[in-house]
Write a protein that holds these residues in place. Structure first.
Motif, PDB file in Angstrom:
ATOM      1  N   ILE A 211       0.856  -1.189   0.000  1.00 46.49           N
ATOM      2  CA  ILE A 211       0.000   0.000   0.000  1.00 46.49           C
ATOM      3  C   ILE A 211       0.891   1.237   0.000  1.00 46.49           C
ATOM      4  N   ASP A 216      -5.187   7.997  -2.282  1.00 48.64           N
ATOM      5  CA  ASP A 216      -6.584   8.005  -1.876  1.00 48.64           C
ATOM      6  C   ASP A 216      -7.013   6.702  -1.217  1.00 48.64           C
ATOM      7  N   SER A 217      -6.240   5.625  -1.407  1.00 51.78           N
ATOM      8  CA  SER A 217      -6.637   4.331  -0.856  1.00 51.78           C
ATOM      9  C   SER A 217      -6.453   4.328   0.658  1.00 51.78           C
ATOM     10  N   ARG A 220      -4.404  -0.188   5.147  1.00 57.81           N
ATOM     11  CA  ARG A 220      -4.827  -1.565   5.392  1.00 57.81           C
ATOM     12  C   ARG A 220      -3.939  -2.198   6.457  1.00 57.81           C
ATOM     13  N   ARG A 290      -5.092  -5.559  -3.152  1.00 57.60           N
ATOM     14  CA  ARG A 290      -6.341  -5.034  -3.708  1.00 57.60           C
ATOM     15  C   ARG A 290      -7.522  -5.949  -3.395  1.00 57.60           C
TER      16      ARG A 290
END
Length: 827
Positions: A211, A216-217, A220, A290
């Protein structure tokens, strides 16, 4: 071998030696039938404490048969005289516990699945009022204690069914004892131990791999166990809360502990907790960056814990641990400078920026407690001149040991502060077992003490393991290298202690970095140290002073000329990160560096290539984590590197050509070729275009093309084609640092250029026109009609008049004769 198995061996041997008839196979227990669980024990003996040791707990029958006549007694062994005994005496033969108490009944019959409680006690020393056996303690020290449980299983005879062991620190003898010759009532406090405590705050890496940062993600995590650890009553909250309570305020015990203690924080933990303060997700498959996720639940807890840490850190010493518990030996073998910077150079900056403090710098604290050749070379390359090592990890120099001070020079300009690994092993054994502990964090071995001194931790209750740690801490203060001896009260022992020959009267206390200790364990450790300060057995020494002394020793030419030798401690097994993982981590970091070199900052935002790529680089650091047992850690490293590789591949694929969807037609031999490239990354990227085409085609793609963040760009490529036909041009997109991007495309191009043939045809036609025009003019000048005019009709007089009618009707000017130069009139 379990204790029950050892017990059976002893019983069999006794039967053989004494000739007592052996029990039948059904009568000999081949496993434990009952288990002792201690809930409470006297933590230490002082002059003002009661003259007794009390133990309370329970006995559980987990076997398949009744057990009757359960009796329990307390036994003790002689006081420990060497550091190693704080662990080895806990696995010694029962005969070493030669001072015996009286058996007290626990239960007449205990059926399978049943549990009964007990409370047993024994006097510490004889007094005028004591009756029966006592522990017979006549001087301060640390004494191994054993609870011995006997019983009679159904179908068998009376046997020792279980035992439980720990350490009892005796700071002073209780008042009121008899004046027995040779008794030493009080400790000698003229040479107090100089104590420094490193208080670790760390966790197993929790950020999921692959990551990138600043996008914007959502963040995690591999699991949500950290949320529970940060919550009130959790492991990390308990460690921080206990530290705050023990070091806060003007109480002399608190001020002494505050001076001696230093928070040792893993920057990876801080990065993770800070990320958790916002919305985050928990990955269902850590190998897939993902893949599906669930919402995290610890944002509020992370914010509260981080605020508390900032408040505590503002008033205490802070030092950064190596990032993600990285193995310094593996780091040295990687030979990757950017990996080394992430692991050793940036941790202090991370700590300071998040907490707003000035941490202690210039020191590296190996997770393993060891430093071998690769690690030492790495510290030298990183300009680190101090480290913290186990006393068993250094060997005496060739010429002179010098005065033991806990500081040694190990060569290459590095000085080391040494700690007692036996105390660390006792601290590492604290905490809940896997069925009740934080996921992935459990008590276990440290790798710095001989395996012969270790035992299965599920054989001891948490209370007894906690008490053993308190006893180990006290042994350092009570100086296991010396014994009390009347009448002067203090005399050198004849038993050499290899640890004390290195540490002297210094005591650097180093728990494992990922410490399984619960809140009660943490309070017990801090309370034990405070009691030592109060009793005058110990005094504080700041960690900054320790680091300064180590750095000075490393720079001292005389000490560096005769350094202590770095080594793997005797009787221990090396834990080595496999070469395959080191190689994969190094290759991943090289890819991350290549990608970062092609990215550009995004104007008017804090997002930079460094911010974006740092988490990807840190994935490789986390993959090189040290642990005493490799299988689980290596499996986690493989998952993390798999996710990291998948992430890099996905990012490279997100920068690509847009398929033209048809054929291009070039209007001329020098018409530009138009293509479109798309960048789905959150940062602009510099790219170059590579092409291949049939001979006769030239494309100028030498210019570096900058693609906007999350946008497309139409690119004109100057093209020259020497012929007219359908051709195929192959194009690939690469970063300016030569990494492949997207998939190659094939463009069908139709060229209208005729090339050299058209040139020669044009030249020939031009020459022919010139020749024909010259021929016509030559004939006209010669007055010869051109044969080309032979087929024209003859002009009559009427047509001539019409042709000249313009001149006849044209008005004349004042300067022109009416008959000069007649011109035909327009009709």
């Amino acid at each position: 071998m379990t204790r029950s198995a050892r017990l059976l061996c002893v019983l069999t041997l006794l039967v053989a030696l004494t000739g007592v008839p052996a029990l039948s196979g059904a009568g000999l227990p081949d496993a434990q039938f009952v288990r002792i669980t201690v809930d409470e024990i006297t933590s230490r003996v002082t002059e003002s404490s009661p003259n007794e040791v009390v133990v309370r707990g329970s006995v559980t029958n987990f076997g398949d048969r009744d057990v009757s006549d359960l009796d329990l007694r307390i036994q003790r062994a002689p006081a420990v005289s060497t550091s190693a005994q704080v662990r080895s005496d806990l696995v010694a033969d029962n005969n070493a516990y030669d001072t015996l108490g009286r058996f007290e009944p626990v239960s007449k019959v205990l059926k399978p699945g049943e549990k009964t409680t007990f409370s047993v006690s024994i006097p510490v020393r004889p007094t005028t009022t004591t009756r029966g056996p006592t522990l017979g303690i006549d001087r301060p020290g640390v004494y191994p204690i054993l609870l011995n449980l006997n019983g009679k299983p159904a179908y068998g005879g009376v046997a020792r069914l279980d035992d439980s062991r720990t350490l009892l620190p005796v700071y002073a003898l209780p008042d009121g004892g008899t004046d027995t010759p040779g008794t030493v009532e009080r400790p000698v406090t003229t040479a107090p131990s100089q104590v420094t405590l490193l208080w670790p705050l760390a966790d197993n890496p929790k950020l999921a791999g692959g990551i990138p940062g600043g996008g914007d993600s959502a963040v995690r995590l591999v699991d949500d166990a950290l949320a529970g650890s940060l919550a009130p009553g959790g492991r990390l909250d308990g460690l921080l809360t206990a530290y705050e309570e023990a070091t806060r305020g003007p109480d002399p015990r608190h001020t002494a502990l505050r001076a001696a203690a230093c928070l040792a924080i893993d920057p990876d933990l801080l990065v993770t907790v800070q990320a958790m303060t916002g919305a985050y997700r928990v990955s269902r498959n850590p190998a897939d960056p993902r893949g599906p996720t669930t919402a995290g639940t610890g944002s509020d807890r992370a914010s509260a814990w981080l605020d508390k840490l900032r408040r505590v850190a503002a008033d205490t010493c802070v030092v950064a641990l190596p990032f993600g518990q990285i193995d310094l030996e593996a780091l040295g073998r990687s030979a990757e400078p950017s990996l080394q910077r992430a692991a050793l150079d940036t941790p202090s900056d991370v700590i300071d920026s998040i907490l707003g403090v000035q941490s202690v710098r210039g020191v590296a604290i190996p997770t393993s407690g060891l430093l071998l050749s690769d690690g030492a070379r790495q510290l030298r390359a990183s300009d680190v001149s101090a480290t913290v090592l186990a006393a068993t990890a250094v060997g005496a120099p060739a010429r002179s040991r010098g005065t033991p001070s806990g500081i040694v020079a190990v060569g290459q300009g590095i000085g080391a502060a040494v700690f007692d690994p036996n105390v660390s092993a006792a601290l590492a054994a604290m905490g809940g077992l896997p069925d009740g502990a934080e996921h992935g964090v459990a008590p276990g071995p440290t790798g710095t003490v001989p395996t012969a001194s270790t035992f299965a931790l599920d054989e001891e209750s948490a209370t007894m393991r906690r008490q053993a740690a308190v006893g180990a801490l006290s042994a350092t203060a009570l100086d296991p290298t010396q014994r009390y001896a009347p009448p002067n009260g203090w005399a050198a022992t004849t038993t050499p202690d290899p640890i004390a020959q290195v540490t002297g009267r210094s005591a650097l206390i180093m728990p494992p970095q990922v410490w399984a200790a619960g809140p009660a364990d943490a309070r017990a450790v801090l309370d034990a140290l405070s009691a030592q300060f109060e009793a005058g057995l110990a005094g504080p020494r700041t960690f900054r002073d320790v680091v300064a002394s180590a750095q000075s020793a490393g720079r001292d030419p005389a000490r560096s000329a005769d350094p202590w030798q770095l080594r793997q401690p005797a009787g221990t097994a090396a834990s080595r990160v496999p070469d395959s993982i080191v190689g994969a981590a190094a290759a991943h970091v090289r890819q991350v560096d290549q990608l970062g070199a092609a990215l550009l900052p995004l104007p008017k935002t804090p997002l930079t290539p460094l911010v974006y790529t740092s988490p990807l680089r840190e994935d490789a650091v986390r993959a090189l984590r040290w642990a005493p047992s490799r299988p689980a850690v290596d499996g986690d490293a493989s998952l993390r590197l798999t996710a990291a590789r998948a992430s890099i591949a996905a990012q490279l694929s997100s920068v690509r050509f847009v398929s033209p969807g048809g054929a291009y037609t070039l209007a001329s031999d020098k018409s530009p070729l138009l293509i479109v490239a798309r960048n789905d990354l959150p940062l602009p990227i510099r790219t170059v275009i590579h092409w291949s085409a049939p001979e006769g085609v030239t494309i100028d793609a030498s210019e570096v093309q900058e693609l906007p963040a999350r946008g497309t760009r139409q690119i004109e490529l100057p093209t020259t084609v020497d012929y007219s036909r359908q051709i195929s041009v192959q194009m690939t997109l690469r970063t300016s640092s030569d990494m492949p991007l997207g998939s190659p495309i094939s463009i069908s191009v139709h060229s209208n250029a005729y090339g050299k043939s058209l040139f020669w045809i044009t030249c020939g036609v031009g020459i022919l026109l010139v020749l024909l025009a010259g021929r016509r003019l030559w004939r006209r000048f010669r007055g010869r009609p051109d044969p080309a005019d032979a087929d024209r009709p003859t002009v009559d007089e009427h047509e001539k008049l019409i042709a000249n009618s313009y001149a006849a009707h044209r008005p004349t000017s004042s300067n022109q004769h009416p008959h000069e130069h007649p011109e035909p009139k327009d009709t």
